[in-house]
Design a protein around this motif. Sequence first.
Motif: not given
Length: 179
Positions: A1-4, A9-11, A66-67
Amino acid sequence: MTDAALLERLARGEPEALGAVFDRHASAVTRYAWALASDRRDVEELVQDTFLTAWRRGASIPQESLLPWLLVTCRNHALNLQRLRAKHRADELRDDLLATSGSGVEGGDGDDARDQLRWVMAEIEKLPAIDRRVCELCLIEGRSYAEAAEQLGLTVGAVKQRVLRSRTRLRKVVTDDEN
């Protein structure tokens, strides 16, 4: 799964997404936190605050970074922690004065340090009672301004002002003695 995909999902507030972000980037954030702080508790706090901020602001994190966003957030938390500690840290007498003042060291530096400490203590004794107590708490015992303020029923600003005024008075006495 990509960071995007993780950020999407985090959003949406999916706790599993935070776990996945943590699993993926915790080691890099922790290594960076060690570069910013030398105490294990501070490092743990920085990492925790970084990922908590990511959880709270997931929707506003740019998907392509993200990082880097996590590392900048970690740095900002480290700077905030340093500012907080500096704000509440009381000024203390130099450790070498306190360490040598009670030691059995004779000669040169030990005698000079004891003489300086005696002089400082004598000058503090000449201060008005409240200023003397503020100096004893902050400069000698190493208490924070906040602790001294609470114990004496003063504001932190009043304690800072009294320490500043007392230091100015002590500097003036030193300057007058040198002339």
